[in-house]
Design a protein around this motif. Structure first.
Motif, PDB file in Angstrom:
ATOM      1  N   ILE A   1       0.878  -1.178   0.000  1.00 36.07           N
ATOM      2  CA  ILE A   1       0.000   0.000   0.000  1.00 36.07           C
ATOM      3  C   ILE A   1       0.907   1.217   0.000  1.00 36.07           C
ATOM      4  O   ILE A   1       1.839   1.297   0.799  1.00 36.07           O
ATOM      5  N   LEU A   2       0.620   2.151  -0.890  1.00 32.76           N
ATOM      6  CA  LEU A   2       1.398   3.380  -0.950  1.00 32.76           C
ATOM      7  C   LEU A   2       0.439   4.564  -1.025  1.00 32.76           C
ATOM      8  O   LEU A   2      -0.480   4.578  -1.847  1.00 32.76           O
ATOM      9  N   ASP A   3       0.622   5.536  -0.147  1.00 30.81           N
ATOM     10  CA  ASP A   3      -0.172   6.770  -0.160  1.00 30.81           C
ATOM     11  C   ASP A   3       0.603   7.790  -0.986  1.00 30.81           C
ATOM     12  O   ASP A   3       1.687   8.219  -0.616  1.00 30.81           O
ATOM     13  N   PHE A   4       0.049   8.172  -2.135  1.00 31.21           N
ATOM     14  CA  PHE A   4       0.717   9.097  -3.059  1.00 31.21           C
ATOM     15  C   PHE A   4       0.515  10.564  -2.695  1.00 31.21           C
ATOM     16  O   PHE A   4       1.009  11.437  -3.385  1.00 31.21           O
ATOM     17  N   THR A   5      -0.206  10.847  -1.650  1.00 32.45           N
ATOM     18  CA  THR A   5      -0.598  12.217  -1.341  1.00 32.45           C
ATOM     19  C   THR A   5       0.565  13.181  -1.262  1.00 32.45           C
ATOM     20  O   THR A   5       0.513  14.270  -1.826  1.00 32.45           O
ATOM     21  N   ASP A   6       1.643  12.814  -0.598  1.00 27.12           N
ATOM     22  CA  ASP A   6       2.786  13.708  -0.436  1.00 27.12           C
ATOM     23  C   ASP A   6       4.003  13.267  -1.234  1.00 27.12           C
ATOM     24  O   ASP A   6       5.120  13.685  -0.944  1.00 27.12           O
ATOM     25  N   ILE A   7       3.799  12.399  -2.211  1.00 31.77           N
ATOM     26  CA  ILE A   7       4.893  11.878  -3.026  1.00 31.77           C
ATOM     27  C   ILE A   7       4.738  12.426  -4.448  1.00 31.77           C
ATOM     28  O   ILE A   7       3.634  12.402  -4.998  1.00 31.77           O
ATOM     29  N   PRO A   8       5.825  12.903  -5.064  1.00 28.68           N
ATOM     30  CA  PRO A   8       5.719  13.326  -6.470  1.00 28.68           C
ATOM     31  C   PRO A   8       5.259  12.151  -7.332  1.00 28.68           C
ATOM     32  O   PRO A   8       5.833  11.058  -7.264  1.00 28.68           O
ATOM     33  N   CYS A   9       4.197  12.361  -8.098  1.00 27.04           N
ATOM     34  CA  CYS A   9       3.673  11.277  -8.923  1.00 27.04           C
ATOM     35  C   CYS A   9       3.057  11.826 -10.204  1.00 27.04           C
ATOM     36  O   CYS A   9       2.794  13.014 -10.333  1.00 27.04           O
ATOM     37  N   VAL A  10       2.850  10.931 -11.131  1.00 29.23           N
ATOM     38  CA  VAL A  10       2.150  11.221 -12.382  1.00 29.23           C
ATOM     39  C   VAL A  10       0.727  10.718 -12.197  1.00 29.23           C
ATOM     40  O   VAL A  10       0.531   9.560 -11.828  1.00 29.23           O
ATOM     41  N   GLU A  11      -0.249  11.586 -12.427  1.00 33.29           N
ATOM     42  CA  GLU A  11      -1.653  11.214 -12.278  1.00 33.29           C
ATOM     43  C   GLU A  11      -2.382  11.463 -13.597  1.00 33.29           C
ATOM     44  O   GLU A  11      -2.190  12.506 -14.222  1.00 33.29           O
ATOM     45  N   ARG A  12      -3.203  10.524 -13.999  1.00 28.33           N
ATOM     46  CA  ARG A  12      -3.994  10.675 -15.206  1.00 28.33           C
ATOM     47  C   ARG A  12      -5.371  10.086 -14.995  1.00 28.33           C
ATOM     48  O   ARG A  12      -5.575   9.190 -14.182  1.00 28.33           O
ATOM     49  N   GLU A  13      -6.294  10.603 -15.795  1.00 24.45           N
ATOM     50  CA  GLU A  13      -7.669  10.120 -15.782  1.00 24.45           C
ATOM     51  C   GLU A  13      -8.188  10.270 -17.204  1.00 24.45           C
ATOM     52  O   GLU A  13      -7.738  11.138 -17.958  1.00 24.45           O
ATOM     53  N   LEU A  14      -9.124   9.435 -17.584  1.00 24.50           N
ATOM     54  CA  LEU A  14      -9.773   9.519 -18.884  1.00 24.50           C
ATOM     55  C   LEU A  14     -11.228   9.895 -18.652  1.00 24.50           C
ATOM     56  O   LEU A  14     -11.875   9.369 -17.744  1.00 24.50           O
ATOM     57  N   MET A  15     -11.718  10.833 -19.473  1.00 20.02           N
ATOM     58  CA  MET A  15     -13.112  11.249 -19.360  1.00 20.02           C
ATOM     59  C   MET A  15     -13.697  11.383 -20.766  1.00 20.02           C
ATOM     60  O   MET A  15     -13.051  11.929 -21.664  1.00 20.02           O
ATOM     61  N   LEU A  16     -14.903  10.892 -20.935  1.00 19.68           N
ATOM     62  CA  LEU A  16     -15.688  11.116 -22.145  1.00 19.68           C
ATOM     63  C   LEU A  16     -16.835  12.042 -21.774  1.00 19.68           C
ATOM     64  O   LEU A  16     -17.513  11.808 -20.770  1.00 19.68           O
ATOM     65  N   VAL A  17     -17.039  13.100 -22.573  1.00 20.11           N
ATOM     66  CA  VAL A  17     -18.095  14.075 -22.307  1.00 20.11           C
ATOM     67  C   VAL A  17     -18.932  14.244 -23.567  1.00 20.11           C
ATOM     68  O   VAL A  17     -18.402  14.583 -24.628  1.00 20.11           O
ATOM     69  N   LYS A  18     -20.235  14.000 -23.450  1.00 19.98           N
ATOM     70  CA  LYS A  18     -21.152  14.247 -24.565  1.00 19.98           C
ATOM     71  C   LYS A  18     -21.757  15.628 -24.349  1.00 19.98           C
ATOM     72  O   LYS A  18     -22.382  15.890 -23.322  1.00 19.98           O
ATOM     73  N   VAL A  19     -21.528  16.514 -25.329  1.00 17.90           N
ATOM     74  CA  VAL A  19     -21.908  17.921 -25.208  1.00 17.90           C
ATOM     75  C   VAL A  19     -22.933  18.272 -26.277  1.00 17.90           C
ATOM     76  O   VAL A  19     -22.813  17.842 -27.436  1.00 17.90           O
ATOM     77  N   ASN A  20     -23.941  19.075 -25.899  1.00 17.08           N
ATOM     78  CA  ASN A  20     -24.853  19.624 -26.896  1.00 17.08           C
ATOM     79  C   ASN A  20     -24.028  20.470 -27.851  1.00 17.08           C
ATOM     80  O   ASN A  20     -23.239  21.305 -27.412  1.00 17.08           O
ATOM     81  N   ALA A  21     -24.221  20.261 -29.156  1.00 15.99           N
ATOM     82  CA  ALA A  21     -23.392  20.976 -30.125  1.00 15.99           C
ATOM     83  C   ALA A  21     -24.206  21.357 -31.354  1.00 15.99           C
ATOM     84  O   ALA A  21     -24.103  20.725 -32.407  1.00 15.99           O
ATOM     85  N   ALA A  22     -25.013  22.387 -31.200  1.00 12.13           N
ATOM     86  CA  ALA A  22     -25.736  22.916 -32.356  1.00 12.13           C
ATOM     87  C   ALA A  22     -24.699  23.428 -33.364  1.00 12.13           C
ATOM     88  O   ALA A  22     -23.593  23.810 -32.980  1.00 12.13           O
ATOM     89  N   PRO A  23     -25.038  23.442 -34.649  1.00 11.25           N
ATOM     90  CA  PRO A  23     -24.063  23.847 -35.667  1.00 11.25           C
ATOM     91  C   PRO A  23     -23.416  25.220 -35.415  1.00 11.25           C
ATOM     92  O   PRO A  23     -22.241  25.409 -35.718  1.00 11.25           O
ATOM     93  N   ASN A  24     -24.137  26.156 -34.819  1.00  8.97           N
ATOM     94  CA  ASN A  24     -23.593  27.490 -34.605  1.00  8.97           C
ATOM     95  C   ASN A  24     -22.547  27.569 -33.490  1.00  8.97           C
ATOM     96  O   ASN A  24     -21.821  28.561 -33.389  1.00  8.97           O
ATOM     97  N   VAL A  25     -22.434  26.545 -32.618  1.00  8.61           N
ATOM     98  CA  VAL A  25     -21.439  26.562 -31.526  1.00  8.61           C
ATOM     99  C   VAL A  25     -20.405  25.444 -31.654  1.00  8.61           C
ATOM    100  O   VAL A  25     -19.477  25.371 -30.856  1.00  8.61           O
ATOM    101  N   ARG A  26     -20.574  24.623 -32.656  1.00 11.86           N
ATOM    102  CA  ARG A  26     -19.693  23.464 -32.825  1.00 11.86           C
ATOM    103  C   ARG A  26     -18.218  23.857 -32.923  1.00 11.86           C
ATOM    104  O   ARG A  26     -17.353  23.253 -32.301  1.00 11.86           O
ATOM    105  N   SER A  27     -17.922  24.888 -33.680  1.00 10.81           N
ATOM    106  CA  SER A  27     -16.519  25.305 -33.847  1.00 10.81           C
ATOM    107  C   SER A  27     -15.924  25.792 -32.527  1.00 10.81           C
ATOM    108  O   SER A  27     -14.736  25.574 -32.247  1.00 10.81           O
TER     109      SER A  27
END
Length: 179
Positions: free
Chosen positions: A73-99
């Protein structure tokens, strides 16, 4: 305070259930959970984010060590570490705001992974702060769905604490501009 714990366990049926039960019995909440194979066959790495003070985390760690399948068991709270997460977000995208949504995605180095008539699905990979920031920007368009993995972390062998650099970036810039 949030703590990131990395727990290496023997890869056997029921280990995750025993760990989750341990947390439930003591009234602790797991805010994020990511489970995957470790660097050696027969072992699994569980990365979890839990809230609590140092005493609470110490108690959790002691209880986890009592489980027979827990190796480290290792607590990373005070240790230098690399953290990553993946997220998928579905967003309303009418043609006028898509860009505008595409431009925001590019700024955050996110990718558009699905396009529909009125929606865009954005894939974001990065540290948890990046997730919060892009959600804040995309919220004005209307977020339909979000799916997130848990945070995964590994220690930085270089020992460089990027969190320290982020917090002190402004102080460093100010000191350099005074030279």
């Amino acid at each position: 305070m949030k703590h990131t714990l990395s727990v290496v366990v023997q890869d056997e049926a029921g280990v995750l259930t025993r760990i989750a039960s341990l947390f439930a019995r003591r009234g602790f909440n797991i805010e994020s959970l990511a489970v995957g194979t470790a660097e050696q066959d027969g072992f699994t790495r569980i990365t979890m984010v839990v809230s609590g003070d140092d005493h609470t985390i110490e108690q959790i760690t002691k209880q986890l060590h009592k489980l027979i399948n827990v190796i480290t068991i290792l607590d990373f709270t005070d240790i230098p570490c690399v953290e990553r997460e993946l997220m998928l977000v579905k967003v309303n995208a009418a043609p006028n705001v898509r860009s505008e949504i595409i431009e925001i995605s590019q700024i955050f180095r996110a990718r558009i992974v699905d396009v529909a008539d009125d929606f865009l699905t954005v894939e974001v990979v990065g540290d948890p702060g990046k997730m919060v920031a892009i959600l804040k920007m995309l919220n004005k368009f209307g977020i339909r769905e979000i799916a997130r993995t848990g945070k995964v972390s590994l220690t930085r062998e270089s020992g460089v604490n990027t969190e320290y650099l982020k917090v002190n970036r402004e102080g460093i810039r100010g000191a350099l501009s005074n030279l």
